[in-house]
Design an enzyme around this catalytic site. Structure first.
Site, PDB file in Angstrom:
ATOM      1  N   HIS A 110     -33.823  58.644  37.027  1.00  0.00           N
ATOM      2  CA  HIS A 110     -33.893  58.431  38.486  1.00  0.00           C
ATOM      3  C   HIS A 110     -33.988  59.762  39.225  1.00  0.00           C
ATOM      4  CE1 HIS A 110     -32.303  55.819  42.024  1.00  0.00           C
ATOM      5  NE2 HIS A 110     -32.980  56.852  42.500  1.00  0.00           N
ATOM      6  N   HIS A 132     -36.474  61.983  42.370  1.00  0.00           N
ATOM      7  CA  HIS A 132     -37.490  61.921  43.431  1.00  0.00           C
ATOM      8  C   HIS A 132     -38.228  63.251  43.435  1.00  0.00           C
ATOM      9  CE1 HIS A 132     -35.782  58.198  45.134  1.00  0.00           C
ATOM     10  NE2 HIS A 132     -34.622  58.713  44.733  1.00  0.00           N
ATOM     11  N   ASP A 168     -30.167  60.851  40.556  1.00  0.00           N
ATOM     12  CA  ASP A 168     -30.743  60.517  41.869  1.00  0.00           C
ATOM     13  C   ASP A 168     -31.109  61.814  42.605  1.00  0.00           C
ATOM     14  OD1 ASP A 168     -31.746  59.171  44.032  1.00  0.00           O
ATOM     15  OD2 ASP A 168     -29.814  58.429  44.745  1.00  0.00           O
TER      16      ASP A 168
HETATM   17  O1  DOR Z   1     -29.917  59.314  49.198  1.00  0.00           O
HETATM   18  C1  DOR Z   1     -30.989  58.894  48.809  1.00  0.00           C
HETATM   19  N1  DOR Z   1     -32.112  59.636  48.905  1.00  0.00           N
HETATM   20  N2  DOR Z   1     -31.044  57.672  48.271  1.00  0.00           N
HETATM   21  C2  DOR Z   1     -32.211  57.080  47.980  1.00  0.00           C
HETATM   22  O2  DOR Z   1     -32.206  55.982  47.497  1.00  0.00           O
HETATM   23  C3  DOR Z   1     -33.491  57.768  48.268  1.00  0.00           C
HETATM   24  C4  DOR Z   1     -33.309  59.229  48.264  1.00  0.00           C
HETATM   25  C5  DOR Z   1     -34.487  60.018  48.795  1.00  0.00           C
HETATM   26  O3  DOR Z   1     -35.606  59.717  48.412  1.00  0.00           O
HETATM   27  O4  DOR Z   1     -34.276  60.945  49.573  1.00  0.00           O
END
Ligand code: DOR
Length: 449
Positions: free
Chosen positions: A72, A74, A316
């Protein structure tokens, strides 16, 4: 100095490390013999005659594990290259001890077509370093209404489907998407937050009440978790809950276990140990979704890991610019950079957890979840290896990060465990924080934004 050998033959002996492989039930000093990028043997002691073609890597003092896989992250490409590129994100992954990551589709535009999945695969190959597996959006534009081209994305390399960043809004869309792909191995990964709480900026509790800020209660997560688990039960689709944050969601998971519904779940290092009191002085930079919850919630999450109810660790990793984080509550970007602290911070949160379980949750279980190679060092497996020092205290200094995101709630904290070695396909791409032997050392300059 090791790792300077740029030959791509992947012939190396990793000597003297303590090899921990939960799948093999192995915890012993072994030499990992790697030929042409694959593990060919795990030998007791060092090989007597060293092949002249083969590099010998001294791993004394290290724990060697099947490569860690972060399911997970980004990566912000396309769309927000000032926050992260595929290359900078993969460099951060290597620095943090990961041999592979799975990238969420909430880019701009979202990864919701086979072409965009293929573009990410190409970009990651060009960057080199850890493997990067795309996750395709469940719905077109992640808007929760129209089902995206799931089969086409699977054919292009998507390893899972998720509208992460938000829950899939429509139950009907989610249900039909799951039915339509029930025969595919790609699991659905649920972001569990009820959209009606979208105005919330933190956990609902004593701190939000004191600050007069809109809060999101645990039931906003647990209710969507229950909804999605019921969809998994009805459709028989493989399912996984992202970043569980609340004790109530753990209760839902325990119920699912008792009902024999096949669902797995992950937890982040921040939800395992940080609580909402961090925001008591209006620290908007500590905003994250789902939010940091109560100390009782963090304890319930640690217990869920100890009980085997949560079996996957995830960072995350959500990088943003410093100015985007240092903003008033309503405007502060949500989430923090995670790849370079996740391993150390997770070990810190769970000092009693057996090492084999730590390794399973970082490697074996994410590999099984995503049906990707790795998760074991059994002969015949890819030579993807994570090496750790268990007692090499270091202090988190975000200025040193390879990620473009430099905001983490763990800044300034001292951790005992430090990633020491990352090997991908037999090639050393990180040793003691040094990426200079890998293609990641020179990420291509990007003109586009
Ligand atoms: O805190 C978060 N940031 N939770 C998410 O689910 C998405 C993520 C983001 O893409 O910045």
């Amino acid at each position: 100095m090791i790792g300077v050998n740029l030959d791509r033959s992947g012939n190396r002996d990793f000597v003297g490390g303590r090899v921990v492989d939960p799948g093999l039930g192995l915890d012993a000093i072994r030499t990992i013999v790697v030929r042409r990028g694959k593990v060919v043997a795990l030998l007791e002691g060092a090989p007597a005659a060293i092949d002249a073609e083969c590099e010998r890597i001294d791993c004394a003092g290290m724990v060697l594990c099947p490569g860690f896989i972060d399911p997970h992250v980004h990566l912000r490409e396309p769309g927000d290259l000032h926050k992260e590129t595929v290359a900078s994100g993969l460099a951060a992954a290597a620095a943090g001890g990961f041999t592979a990551v799975a990238a969420m589709p909430n880019t701009r535009p979202p990864i919701d077509t086979p072409d965009r999945v293929a573009a990410l695969v190409r970009e990651a190959k060009a960057a080199g370093g850890p493997h990067c597996y795309p996750i395709g959006a469940v719905s077109v534009g992640r808007e929760g209404l129209e089902i995206a081209a799931l089969r086409g994305m699977a054919a292009s390399g998507a390893v899972a489907f998720s509208d992460d960043g938000a829950a899939t809004r429509s139950l009907k869309t989610l249900y039909n998407a799951a039915r339509y792909t029930a025969d595919l191995p790609q699991p659905f990964l649920s972001h569990c937050e009820d959209p009606s709480f979208a105005d919330a900026v933190m956990h609902e509790g004593a701190t939000s009440e004191k600050l007069g800020l809109a809060g999101s209660p645990p039931v906003a997560e647990a209710a969507i978790a229950a909804r999605d688990i019921l969809v998994a039960q009805a459709t028989k689709k493989a399912w996984h809950l992202c970043h569980v944050s609340a004790a109530q969601t753990v209760e839902v998971l325990r119920w699912a276990r008792a009902a024999c519904i096949a669902v797995t779940a992950e937890v982040t290092p921040h939800h395992l140990q940080l609580d909402d009191e961090r925001l008591a002085g209006f620290q908007a930079r500590d905003r994250v979704n789902p939010p940091l919850r109560s100390a009782a919630d963090t304890a319930a999450l640690r217990q869920a890991v100890a009980d085997g109810v949560i079996t996957v660790f995830a960072s995350d990793h959500a990088p943003h610019g410093a100015d985007e984080k240092d903003a008033p509550f309503a405007h502060a970007c949500v989430g923090f950079t995670g790849l370079e602290v996740a391993v150390a911070a997770t070990f810190h949160a769970l000092p009693q957890l057996p090492l084999a379980v730590m390794v399973a949750n970082f490697s074996t279980n994410p590999a099984a979840l995503l049906h990707v190679p790795g998760g074991t060092l059994a002969p015949g497996s890819p030579a993807d290896i994570t090496g750790l020092y268990l007692q090499r205290p270091w202090t988190v200094e975000p200025r040193d990060f390879r990620s473009k995101g430099r905001v983490t709630p763990f800044a300034g904290m001292t951790f005992a465990v430090r990633p020491a070695l990352v090997v991908v396909g037999g090639n050393v791409i990180m040793r003691d924080g040094d990426l200079s032997a890998s293609a990641l050392a020179k990420p291509a300059a990007k003109a586009k934004t």
